[in-house]
Motif scaffolding. Structure first.
Motif, PDB file in Angstrom:
ATOM      1  N   LYS A 141      53.873  34.682  16.531  1.00  0.00           N
ATOM      2  CA  LYS A 141      54.954  34.312  15.621  1.00  0.00           C
ATOM      3  C   LYS A 141      54.838  35.020  14.269  1.00  0.00           C
ATOM      4  O   LYS A 141      55.825  35.137  13.542  1.00  0.00           O
ATOM      5  CB  LYS A 141      54.943  32.794  15.400  1.00  0.00           C
ATOM      6  CG  LYS A 141      55.343  31.981  16.621  1.00  0.00           C
ATOM      7  CD  LYS A 141      56.810  32.145  16.938  1.00  0.00           C
ATOM      8  CE  LYS A 141      57.216  31.230  18.081  1.00  0.00           C
ATOM      9  NZ  LYS A 141      58.653  31.369  18.424  1.00  0.00           N
ATOM     10  N   VAL A 158      56.321  41.253  21.404  1.00  0.00           N
ATOM     11  CA  VAL A 158      56.675  41.606  20.021  1.00  0.00           C
ATOM     12  C   VAL A 158      57.070  43.069  19.887  1.00  0.00           C
ATOM     13  O   VAL A 158      57.233  43.556  18.766  1.00  0.00           O
ATOM     14  CB  VAL A 158      55.489  41.303  19.073  1.00  0.00           C
ATOM     15  CG1 VAL A 158      55.112  39.834  19.128  1.00  0.00           C
ATOM     16  CG2 VAL A 158      54.273  42.165  19.407  1.00  0.00           C
ATOM     17  N   ASP A 172      57.261  37.577  13.394  1.00  0.00           N
ATOM     18  CA  ASP A 172      58.552  37.157  12.852  1.00  0.00           C
ATOM     19  C   ASP A 172      58.463  36.895  11.350  1.00  0.00           C
ATOM     20  O   ASP A 172      59.392  37.210  10.598  1.00  0.00           O
ATOM     21  CB  ASP A 172      59.031  35.888  13.561  1.00  0.00           C
ATOM     22  CG  ASP A 172      59.355  36.140  15.021  1.00  0.00           C
ATOM     23  OD1 ASP A 172      59.775  37.272  15.351  1.00  0.00           O
ATOM     24  OD2 ASP A 172      59.163  35.218  15.836  1.00  0.00           O
ATOM     25  N   ASN A 173      57.335  36.307  10.917  1.00  0.00           N
ATOM     26  CA  ASN A 173      57.177  35.972   9.506  1.00  0.00           C
ATOM     27  C   ASN A 173      56.759  37.179   8.667  1.00  0.00           C
ATOM     28  O   ASN A 173      57.156  37.294   7.503  1.00  0.00           O
ATOM     29  CB  ASN A 173      56.141  34.856   9.355  1.00  0.00           C
ATOM     30  CG  ASN A 173      56.512  33.598  10.120  1.00  0.00           C
ATOM     31  OD1 ASN A 173      57.686  33.256  10.204  1.00  0.00           O
ATOM     32  ND2 ASN A 173      55.535  32.917  10.691  1.00  0.00           N
ATOM     33  N   LYS A 180      59.993  44.079  17.615  1.00  0.00           N
ATOM     34  CA  LYS A 180      59.871  43.904  16.169  1.00  0.00           C
ATOM     35  C   LYS A 180      59.062  45.019  15.517  1.00  0.00           C
ATOM     36  O   LYS A 180      58.882  45.015  14.295  1.00  0.00           O
ATOM     37  CB  LYS A 180      59.224  42.556  15.858  1.00  0.00           C
ATOM     38  CG  LYS A 180      59.964  41.363  16.451  1.00  0.00           C
ATOM     39  CD  LYS A 180      59.240  40.071  16.161  1.00  0.00           C
ATOM     40  CE  LYS A 180      59.982  38.884  16.774  1.00  0.00           C
ATOM     41  NZ  LYS A 180      60.000  38.935  18.259  1.00  0.00           N
ATOM     42  N   LEU A 209      57.005  40.960   9.212  1.00  0.00           N
ATOM     43  CA  LEU A 209      57.457  42.105  10.002  1.00  0.00           C
ATOM     44  C   LEU A 209      56.648  43.346   9.647  1.00  0.00           C
ATOM     45  O   LEU A 209      56.344  43.586   8.467  1.00  0.00           O
ATOM     46  CB  LEU A 209      58.935  42.363   9.751  1.00  0.00           C
ATOM     47  CG  LEU A 209      59.914  41.290  10.265  1.00  0.00           C
ATOM     48  CD1 LEU A 209      61.328  41.619   9.811  1.00  0.00           C
ATOM     49  CD2 LEU A 209      59.838  41.188  11.779  1.00  0.00           C
TER      50      LEU A 209
END
Length: 249
Positions: A149, A53, A152-153, A56, A155
């Motif tokens: 994940k 990650v 991603d949802n 991100k 940030l």
């Protein structure tokens, strides 16, 4: 050396979210688990997820206030993810309390490690059984991948989605109560039929202390019915918590 501050920042951000999640995660987050063990697990997961990650997560904030707010936001997100699983686990405590009342063992208490307090003996049994089922069925893997994940949802650079978090929590609460009713539906029906029958008998023959006479029979039948139906109810609960884990992915 130029990459070291960014690497430490990425690991710190991931650890803030994952560590907060581990504080409330069932099993590893229970009070009887040593704090050092929880810390080691959270650090291991953070070091594992950091390379995945890292793209991100933004650069290291230049202002200490921005850095503090960013870490605080990650902790809030991690707590919300962990609280969701904890709420679904609370369905087992509610189901145990209902089963205890319907079987006449509502005052039989035992220490519930998932709630960190005394609870109905049926609830303690269901909590231990649920923890074993989660790890046996590898459902905890869904929540670990869900933590990855979540970057991603949610940030790190985006504003904190308080509305989504609140909606997610309310849905978990309503689902937990529904699961508790589904697990104990046979016992609820048994309790209603038993109390109606005892009430009719008491009206027909008021001189007989029917409730005291029927208490041992009610306890025995309640335990037998719980033993027969608990397996099916736990499968329904396991599917629900697995679906919650898949929704994070």
């Amino acid at each position: 050396m130029e990459l070291l501050p960014q690497t430490v920042w990425v690991i710190g951000v991931v650890f803030a979210r994952v560590g907060a999640l581990m504080m409330l995660a069932p099993g590893i987050g229970d009070q009887f688990v040593p704090q050092r063990a929880r810390l080691i697990v959270a650090l291991f997961i953070a070091f594992t997820l950091a390379p995945v990650v890292s793209g991100k997560i933004g650069p290291v904030p230049t202002d200490s206030g921005d850095m503090f707010l960013a870490i605080l936001k990650e902790i809030v997100i991690g707590l919300s993810l962990g609280l969701t699983t904890r709420i679904l686990f609370s369905a087992l405590a509610t189901a145990g309390a209902i089963a205890g009342m319907q079987s006449g063992l509502g005052m039989a208490m035992a220490f519930d490690p998932s709630q960190q307090q005394q609870g109905a003996v049926f609830g303690t049994f269901l909590a231990l059984l649920g923890t074993a089922l989660v790890f046996q069925a590898d459902v905890h893997h869904l929540f670990i991948t869900g933590a990855a994940k979540s970057f991603d949802n949610f940030l790190p650079s985006a504003p904190l989605p308080l509305g989504d978090i609140a909606q997610f929590g309310l849905r978990a609460f309503s689902q937990a109560f529904a699961l508790a009713i589904q697990i104990t539906a046979p016992l609820l029906l048994f309790g209603i039929v038993t109390n109606i029958a005892l009430g009719i008998i008491n009206r027909v023959a008021p001189a007989i202390q029917v409730f005291f006479i029927a208490q041992p029979i009610q306890v025995l039948l309640g335990i037998m019915l719980f033993a027969v139906t608990a397996g099916a109810g736990m499968l329904v609960w396991l599917e629900a918590i697995a679906e919650a884990g898949r929704s994070l992915n």
